[in-house]
Design a protein around this motif. Sequence first.
Motif, PDB file in Angstrom:
ATOM      1  N   LEU A  81       0.781  -1.314  -0.061  1.00 18.17           N
ATOM      2  CA  LEU A  81      -0.075   0.142  -0.102  1.00 18.17           C
ATOM      3  C   LEU A  81       0.872   1.400  -0.073  1.00 18.17           C
ATOM      4  O   LEU A  81       1.847   1.229   0.635  1.00 18.17           O
ATOM      5  N   ASP A  82       0.490   2.308  -0.755  1.00 22.10           N
ATOM      6  CA  ASP A  82       1.088   3.458  -0.642  1.00 22.10           C
ATOM      7  C   ASP A  82       0.827   4.562   0.451  1.00 22.10           C
ATOM      8  O   ASP A  82      -0.360   5.022   0.279  1.00 22.10           O
ATOM      9  N   VAL A  83       1.022   4.233   1.551  1.00 25.98           N
ATOM     10  CA  VAL A  83       0.501   4.987   2.635  1.00 25.98           C
ATOM     11  C   VAL A  83       0.580   6.464   2.666  1.00 25.98           C
ATOM     12  O   VAL A  83      -0.736   7.038   3.096  1.00 25.98           O
ATOM     13  N   GLU A  84       1.543   7.022   2.198  1.00 23.86           N
ATOM     14  CA  GLU A  84       1.592   8.462   1.743  1.00 23.86           C
ATOM     15  C   GLU A  84       0.435   8.922   1.162  1.00 23.86           C
ATOM     16  O   GLU A  84      -0.461   9.749   1.665  1.00 23.86           O
ATOM     17  N   LYS A  85      -0.085   8.340  -0.094  1.00 22.49           N
ATOM     18  CA  LYS A  85      -1.045   8.717  -0.912  1.00 22.49           C
ATOM     19  C   LYS A  85      -2.362   8.516  -0.088  1.00 22.49           C
ATOM     20  O   LYS A  85      -3.392   9.149  -0.261  1.00 22.49           O
ATOM     21  N   ILE A  86      -2.494   7.267   0.463  1.00 18.96           N
ATOM     22  CA  ILE A  86      -3.649   6.839   1.263  1.00 18.96           C
ATOM     23  C   ILE A  86      -4.157   7.776   2.347  1.00 18.96           C
ATOM     24  O   ILE A  86      -5.277   8.496   2.531  1.00 18.96           O
ATOM     25  N   LYS A  87      -2.935   8.445   3.031  1.00 20.41           N
ATOM     26  CA  LYS A  87      -3.314   9.552   4.175  1.00 20.41           C
ATOM     27  C   LYS A  87      -3.818  10.702   3.603  1.00 20.41           C
ATOM     28  O   LYS A  87      -4.809  11.307   3.734  1.00 20.41           O
ATOM     29  N   TYR A  88      -3.178  11.013   2.385  1.00 20.28           N
ATOM     30  CA  TYR A  88      -3.840  12.555   1.826  1.00 20.28           C
ATOM     31  C   TYR A  88      -5.028  12.378   1.196  1.00 20.28           C
ATOM     32  O   TYR A  88      -5.720  13.170   1.404  1.00 20.28           O
ATOM     33  N   GLU A  89      -5.394  11.288   0.617  1.00 23.21           N
ATOM     34  CA  GLU A  89      -6.726  11.063  -0.155  1.00 23.21           C
ATOM     35  C   GLU A  89      -7.713  10.774   1.152  1.00 23.21           C
ATOM     36  O   GLU A  89      -8.788  11.452   0.889  1.00 23.21           O
ATOM     37  N   ALA A  90      -7.516  10.414   2.207  1.00 27.10           N
ATOM     38  CA  ALA A  90      -8.400  10.338   3.341  1.00 27.10           C
ATOM     39  C   ALA A  90      -8.852  11.641   3.773  1.00 27.10           C
ATOM     40  O   ALA A  90      -9.913  11.903   4.030  1.00 27.10           O
ATOM     41  N   GLN A  91      -7.813  12.514   4.008  1.00 28.37           N
ATOM     42  CA  GLN A  91      -7.914  13.918   4.381  1.00 28.37           C
ATOM     43  C   GLN A  91      -8.925  14.514   3.478  1.00 28.37           C
ATOM     44  O   GLN A  91      -9.676  15.146   3.695  1.00 28.37           O
ATOM     45  N   ALA A  92      -8.517  14.273   2.291  1.00 31.14           N
ATOM     46  CA  ALA A  92      -8.993  15.196   1.135  1.00 31.14           C
ATOM     47  C   ALA A  92     -10.496  14.660   0.984  1.00 31.14           C
ATOM     48  O   ALA A  92     -11.357  15.688   0.781  1.00 31.14           O
ATOM     49  N   SER A  93     -10.973  13.381   1.342  1.00 28.12           N
ATOM     50  CA  SER A  93     -12.112  13.041   1.082  1.00 28.12           C
ATOM     51  C   SER A  93     -13.200  13.469   2.026  1.00 28.12           C
ATOM     52  O   SER A  93     -14.125  14.230   1.946  1.00 28.12           O
ATOM     53  N   PHE A  94     -12.439  13.642   3.574  1.00 30.61           N
ATOM     54  CA  PHE A  94     -13.281  14.119   4.476  1.00 30.61           C
ATOM     55  C   PHE A  94     -13.393  15.518   4.447  1.00 30.61           C
ATOM     56  O   PHE A  94     -14.649  16.070   4.484  1.00 30.61           O
ATOM     57  N   GLU A  95     -12.486  16.532   3.825  1.00 32.96           N
ATOM     58  CA  GLU A  95     -12.818  17.716   3.638  1.00 32.96           C
ATOM     59  C   GLU A  95     -13.705  18.009   2.658  1.00 32.96           C
ATOM     60  O   GLU A  95     -14.585  18.852   2.860  1.00 32.96           O
ATOM     61  N   ARG A  96     -13.876  17.379   1.576  1.00 26.69           N
ATOM     62  CA  ARG A  96     -15.059  17.404   0.622  1.00 26.69           C
ATOM     63  C   ARG A  96     -16.275  17.134   1.086  1.00 26.69           C
ATOM     64  O   ARG A  96     -17.213  17.662   0.839  1.00 26.69           O
ATOM     65  N   LEU A  97     -16.336  15.783   2.109  1.00 28.54           N
ATOM     66  CA  LEU A  97     -17.572  15.653   2.687  1.00 28.54           C
ATOM     67  C   LEU A  97     -18.083  16.580   3.421  1.00 28.54           C
ATOM     68  O   LEU A  97     -19.374  16.830   3.453  1.00 28.54           O
ATOM     69  N   ILE A  98     -17.330  17.255   4.373  1.00 30.01           N
ATOM     70  CA  ILE A  98     -17.870  18.546   5.196  1.00 30.01           C
ATOM     71  C   ILE A  98     -18.114  19.481   4.236  1.00 30.01           C
ATOM     72  O   ILE A  98     -19.082  20.415   4.829  1.00 30.01           O
ATOM     73  N   GLU A  99     -17.617  19.966   3.341  1.00 32.28           N
ATOM     74  CA  GLU A  99     -17.903  20.990   2.559  1.00 32.28           C
ATOM     75  C   GLU A  99     -19.248  21.215   1.907  1.00 32.28           C
ATOM     76  O   GLU A  99     -20.066  21.994   1.806  1.00 32.28           O
ATOM     77  N   ASN A 100     -19.476  19.884   1.363  1.00 32.47           N
ATOM     78  CA  ASN A 100     -20.827  19.944   0.649  1.00 32.47           C
ATOM     79  C   ASN A 100     -22.205  19.899   1.514  1.00 32.47           C
ATOM     80  O   ASN A 100     -22.207  19.164   2.543  1.00 32.47           O
TER      81      ASN A 100
END
Lengths: 435, 435
Positions: free
Chosen positions: A416-435
């Motif tokens: 697993l590419d952990v750095e990418k996964i951490k970044y994407e998890a954060q991005a997902s959450f930020e998108r979810l609370i914005e909408n």
Amino acid sequence: MSQLWIKDGLFVTMNEQAEVIQGHMVVEDGVIVYLDKQTPPATLLHSNVEKVNGHHLVFMPGLINTHGHTPMSLLRGYSDDQNLQVWLEQKMWPMEAKYTEQDTHNGAAISQVEMLLSGTTTFVDMYDRMEIVAALTEQTGMRGVLTRGVIGLCSPAEQKQKLDDAIQFAVTWNGKADGRITTMLAPHAPYTCPPDYIAQFVEAAVKYQLPLHTHMSESRAEVEQNIKQYGTRPVEHLDALGFFSVPSLLAHAVHLTDEEIALLAAKDVAISHNVISNLKLASGVARLPELLQAGVRVSLGTDGPASNNNLNLFEEIRLAALLHKGTTYDPTVIPATEALKLGTYYGARSLRMEDSIGSLQVGKQADFIALNIDQPHYYPLTDITSHLVYTANGHDVQHVWVAGKQLVKDRQCLTLDVEKIKYEAQASFERLIEN
Amino acid sequence: MSQLWIKDGLFVTMNEQAEVIQGHMVVEDGVIVYLDKQTPPATLLHSNVEKVNGHHLVFMPGLINTHGHTPMSLLRGYSDDQNLQVWLEQKMWPMEAKYTEQDTHNGAAISQVEMLLSGTTTFVDMYDRMEIVAALTEQTGMRGVLTRGVIGLCSPAEQKQKLDDAIQFAVTWNGKADGRITTMLAPHAPYTCPPDYIAQFVEAAVKYQLPLHTHMSESRAEVEQNIKQYGTRPVEHLDALGFFSVPSLLAHAVHLTDEEIALLAAKDVAISHNVISNLKLASGVARLPELLQAGVRVSLGTDGPASNNNLNLFEEIRLAALLHKGTTYDPTVIPATEALKLGTYYGARSLRMEDSIGSLQVGKQADFIALNIDQPHYYPLTDITSHLVYTANGHDVQHVWVAGKQLVKDRQCLTLDVEKIKYEAQASFERLIEN
């Protein structure tokens, strides 16, 4: 033919006698072929055998997490200290309704990283868009028991579509990834699925020879509602629908009468005890000592990362050992060996996989983990089983193997590419609370 | 004049409003002199200021462990799953009777390493040969509130000798190590010290202006015995002996009536709630929500490492938040912020040190820790206070400072020889079981 030799390690086998062996283990093509205190005979070893120095490490079966919702890690810490229905209906469901496929993937990915880094090798997952979780599991190398969780509070047409989807997923993925992926069918709960709809799941489970999974008797309110609505407590309700005529796994089962425990034992039903989630959502304390006493196939689950809020099964093991002592005033219940079995061998039993995983024994799949015990909290080394329950931590996990393949080496995830996964998890959450 | 500038960090202050500040902190000669979201003014900073990059770190007050027996780590895992009296009288006491000075040192040393590496900066310690623990504390840089625990089931001559020793230790060491060491007087418990002997401790506490510490109402049996022997429950018993006329700290206090809670609040008595130890020894579940509601100075303790079996206060914090929700069926009790206060600011309050430690505020001692939150279990970063309670782990602690001096850097202890300490702890245990 690949071969791995763990040299001079301490093996906590979790076999029937819970033997601890200072010795050697040899794995061939994903299966344990040798485990003994003696050095393996030269005739057994290939010239290209890979060697691992077992010094300062303790080896044990990979942990088995028998209930969860991995994509929910995106909502970890988003809403704490609420009651179950408010948390679920006003906080979780509206956010989950916004999930894209990418969010499902990102939540599941960060969860698999977390599980691997804390020693879990097999996990049960109930969610939707499960083909995403399955594809991810194929790639990460974990062992997954996957099921689409279905809420049936909708039109008959939508119900049918959801059931068809659930069957389609289960049939397509069962046995995939060299058998690492198996599947179940899962009506979400008696309070979210009408009886006739649950009956359709039972019918499909029989037809496709799949186990059933559901949430049951998690809160007192839910039990009371079941009695009010259907005239029976949940166990009797599900039994009348034929639920226990196929291999089934119930999550939670906190509120049980003696008669219900006896029935669950008689029907050989499995239970996933979610110690921390039940406390956090104030559901109560399950009757674990009585369930074990009755011979029920009980094991441990983290539940989703939003009601826990981590996926560190060592914490469930420790708390299973601690909590029930305090609430029953009996310090001898759930001794260390029993607690460790709950997270390993009993997990395999709950999934009806005890012939292939859950202990370190010749002939079983090589799903195992190595903990670094050369740390202050393990000193002095008085009793390794006690230490694994009462002082160990998921973060002590140094290496992880599933089916003989190394997935974690020196706390680095290899698949697993952990750095990418951490970044994407954060991005997902930020998108979810914005909408 | 030494100066330290933490640049661009996330500060969980645990001040009254529990503010979380993304910003900067400056420490001068061991004291916090600046904490704000703005970059500190150039006029404040010295040319030789040491800078720490706060990226990916969260800074919070060092944890405060308000009850323990550090030399007992040598007996970690030696005897689990027993009831309190058997464990104490048949297992612990005989082994402790064999302790040499070297054993006391070795147990205390491995405990201090473990506490530092899991974020504890201040600890209460009750044991004997406390001059050994004090000398060690002077060297390690931790903040210690130390007391010789005295069991009074012996002749009047021996009683006098023990009390004199306890006073001698307390007077000698109080305020030493630049004020990092303070002391108390500690009759072990009402069931191990006759009333007239406890009264002598109270008298000495008044005379030497020292606080008192004792174990109280840990088990139901102990409360019943107190009633049988003295006709009163332990709170009334101690109150009648004047115990609460001086600043006092009670460990456990599991079994309390409403009246007892009201009295403890009225007398401003402090309590160390030992969540895990009380479960493991099946003592029960303390009435934490009621104690907080009544305004009692309650905080968290690990108890000794033989009844826990680790010294990771993050586990007590998490369990304080989880346990009481489950046992009271109220998911809103002990929310995350309250739980984190229990391990920090309320710890300071229990020790009457809230003016100098327990929160990150200008003018307070720079006792603080940094956790590495760039790890999977912290993603996504939704609510840092929630994460510190419900998903964090002592092993996430990256750096530790006490009074502005760095004691742990990148998980390496700077003031202790950890390899030697581990070796010696193991050697001590092996010697103890051989004899």
